[in-house]
Design a protein around this motif. Structure first.
Motif, PDB file in Angstrom:
ATOM      1  N   UNK A  21       1.200  86.060 -13.188  1.00  0.00           N
ATOM      2  CA  UNK A  21       1.303  86.672 -14.511  1.00  0.00           C
ATOM      3  C   UNK A  21       2.662  87.342 -14.661  1.00  0.00           C
ATOM      4  N   UNK A  22       3.029  87.591 -15.908  1.00  0.00           N
ATOM      5  CA  UNK A  22       4.220  88.386 -16.193  1.00  0.00           C
ATOM      6  C   UNK A  22       3.833  89.855 -16.237  1.00  0.00           C
ATOM      7  N   UNK A  23       4.620  90.686 -15.576  1.00  0.00           N
ATOM      8  CA  UNK A  23       4.435  92.129 -15.665  1.00  0.00           C
ATOM      9  C   UNK A  23       5.096  92.644 -16.937  1.00  0.00           C
ATOM     10  N   UNK A  24       4.831  93.905 -17.248  1.00  0.00           N
ATOM     11  CA  UNK A  24       5.553  94.541 -18.347  1.00  0.00           C
ATOM     12  C   UNK A  24       7.039  94.572 -17.998  1.00  0.00           C
ATOM     13  N   UNK A  25       7.876  94.337 -19.006  1.00  0.00           N
ATOM     14  CA  UNK A  25       9.313  94.230 -18.769  1.00  0.00           C
ATOM     15  C   UNK A  25      10.088  95.144 -19.708  1.00  0.00           C
ATOM     16  N   UNK A  26      11.219  95.623 -19.230  1.00  0.00           N
ATOM     17  CA  UNK A  26      12.112  96.410 -20.065  1.00  0.00           C
ATOM     18  C   UNK A  26      12.897  95.472 -20.987  1.00  0.00           C
ATOM     19  N   UNK A  27      13.588  96.050 -21.948  1.00  0.00           N
ATOM     20  CA  UNK A  27      14.365  95.253 -22.896  1.00  0.00           C
ATOM     21  C   UNK A  27      15.450  94.443 -22.181  1.00  0.00           C
ATOM     22  N   UNK A  28      16.110  95.039 -21.179  1.00  0.00           N
ATOM     23  CA  UNK A  28      17.176  94.292 -20.509  1.00  0.00           C
ATOM     24  C   UNK A  28      16.619  93.123 -19.696  1.00  0.00           C
ATOM     25  N   UNK A  29      15.410  93.278 -19.170  1.00  0.00           N
ATOM     26  CA  UNK A  29      14.800  92.169 -18.446  1.00  0.00           C
ATOM     27  C   UNK A  29      14.453  91.022 -19.387  1.00  0.00           C
ATOM     28  N   UNK A  30      13.968  91.363 -20.575  1.00  0.00           N
ATOM     29  CA  UNK A  30      13.678  90.339 -21.576  1.00  0.00           C
ATOM     30  C   UNK A  30      14.957  89.624 -21.982  1.00  0.00           C
ATOM     31  N   UNK A  31      16.019  90.405 -22.223  1.00  0.00           N
ATOM     32  CA  UNK A  31      17.296  89.793 -22.591  1.00  0.00           C
ATOM     33  C   UNK A  31      17.818  88.904 -21.469  1.00  0.00           C
ATOM     34  N   UNK A  32      17.574  89.284 -20.232  1.00  0.00           N
ATOM     35  CA  UNK A  32      17.997  88.454 -19.103  1.00  0.00           C
ATOM     36  C   UNK A  32      17.269  87.111 -19.106  1.00  0.00           C
ATOM     37  N   UNK A  33      15.972  87.134 -19.408  1.00  0.00           N
ATOM     38  CA  UNK A  33      15.207  85.894 -19.538  1.00  0.00           C
ATOM     39  C   UNK A  33      15.849  84.975 -20.566  1.00  0.00           C
ATOM     40  N   UNK A  34      16.180  85.543 -21.715  1.00  0.00           N
ATOM     41  CA  UNK A  34      16.739  84.747 -22.803  1.00  0.00           C
ATOM     42  C   UNK A  34      18.105  84.197 -22.416  1.00  0.00           C
ATOM     43  N   UNK A  35      18.940  85.024 -21.799  1.00  0.00           N
ATOM     44  CA  UNK A  35      20.272  84.566 -21.401  1.00  0.00           C
ATOM     45  C   UNK A  35      20.182  83.446 -20.360  1.00  0.00           C
TER      46      UNK A  35
END
Length: 203
Positions: free
Chosen positions: A121-135
């Motif tokens: 599963x995916x854990x809760x993520x901070x905004x920078x972690x989400x942006x890292x996924x997208x990048x």
């Protein structure tokens, strides 16, 4: 491919398997290879996905011991008969408003004492972690419009739990953590042991 290797080491000789959210069924062939004597029951609420899984199982000639149901695990017989349950990239799609707990309870009530659960599963993520996924997705060639959609899903449609909240739920359900086998970009793979402390009441 790491999951079959993990299961061979941590959960050998399992005879009754439940795959919760099997999608098009690709993991079913690999599980059948790892557990050649096992009976596998796969659950997929999406009828088109379930049909793909059935076709895939039949193409491998595994229909005698692999059954695909077009509903979730919660809608099957609650008898604790499984000695291995998997849930891969499903849990974080379910909100933690009571529904997530009931999803996981459906797994544990159908597990024998001493059974093993494998959750990814995916854990809760901070905004920078989400942006890292997208990048990372963009760097791998994902078109910008799909990257925008991915970011929206990560922000608004995925319901990652904190490690503390996961532990709280697992303790309530009598799932004892055995350890993690994978962690990357907020995605965590865990093995858990079903103990006699499990809470069996379903709502």
């Amino acid at each position: 491919q790491s999951i079959p290797c993990v299961l061979q080491a941590a959960a050998p000789n399992r005879r009754r398997l439940a795959v919760n959210g099997c999608g098009p069924g690709e993991e079913l062939g690999r599980l059948a290879d790892v557990f050649p004597e096992a009976r596998i029951e796969a659950f997929e609420p999406s009828a088109p996905m379930a049909k793909c899984a059935v076709d895939y199982v039949e193409s491998l000639g595994l229909q005698a011991r692999v059954t695909v149901y077009s509903h979730g695990l919660r809608d099957c017989d609650p008898t604790p008969k499984f000695d291995l349950v998997t849930s891969i990239l499903v849990g974080h799609l379910i909100p933690d408003d009571g529904e997530r707990l009931e999803y996981l309870r459906a797994c544990t009530t159908r597990m024998r004492e001493g059974a093993i659960a494998l959750f990814v599963e995916m854990e809760s993520m901070s905004r920078w972690q989400i942006d890292s996924h997208v990048q990372l997705a963009l760097a791998r060639g994902l078109p910008p419009e799909r990257a925008t959609r991915l970011r929206h899903r990560l922000l608004d449609e995925f319901h990652g739990l904190s490690p503390a909240r996961s532990r709280e739920i697992y303790d309530e359900l009598g799932l004892e953590p055995m350890g993690e086998f994978f962690r990357s970009f907020g995605v965590v793979g865990s093995l858990l042991l079903c103990t006699s402390r499990r809470s069996t009441a379903e709502t």
